[in-house]
Design a protein around this motif. Sequence first.
Motif, short mmCIF file in Angstrom:
data_model
loop_
_atom_site.label_atom_id
_atom_site.label_comp_id
_atom_site.label_asym_id
_atom_site.label_seq_id
_atom_site.Cartn_x
_atom_site.Cartn_y
_atom_site.Cartn_z
N CYS A 1 -6.38 3.64 0.96
CA CYS A 1 -5.73 2.35 0.74
C CYS A 1 -5.34 1.73 2.07
CB CYS A 1 -4.51 2.48 -0.17
SG CYS A 1 -3.14 3.43 0.48
N ALA B 1 0.82 -1.22 0.00
CA ALA B 1 0.00 0.00 0.00
C ALA B 1 0.85 1.27 0.00
CB ALA B 1 -0.96 0.00 1.18
N ASP C 1 -3.17 -2.10 3.77
CA ASP C 1 -2.56 -3.42 3.61
C ASP C 1 -3.42 -4.41 4.37
OD1 ASP C 1 -0.20 -3.10 2.03
OD2 ASP C 1 0.72 -2.05 3.71
#
Length: 134
Positions: A65, A18, A67
């Motif tokens: 965004c 990310a 992870d």
Amino acid sequence: MEHAKQKITTFLMFTGKAEEAMNYYVSVFEQAEILNVQRYGANESGTEGTVAHATFSLYGQVFMCMDSNVEHGFTFTPSISLFVGCNTEAEIDQLFEKLSQDGQVLMPLSRYPFSEKFGWVADKYGVSWQLNLE
């Protein structure tokens, strides 16, 4: 840059990339910036130091965004893509070159019946971009 509150925000889920992807996008596009990054800490659900949640802006459009700490049986697909209206040939050429590097060209940068100049790529992270000269 000041950002108006969006009702709908594109959310990109990565598995460990990310921050790298976000930094890449901010380097590729003009008028781009990272707005906020929150990282997983020790003993949290994600890998310590990776992105729990982040926001960045490309031409005033805010993206989120993260992870994911879960390996999924899916990733990005060209069925959903980000459509970019380019103002100049230099802009579309530069974006196509950068976004296609280490990625996949889905439609070559060319003239099409629906556009004077258009290209479609999946970048090295698998995110799909349609580039159109307006």
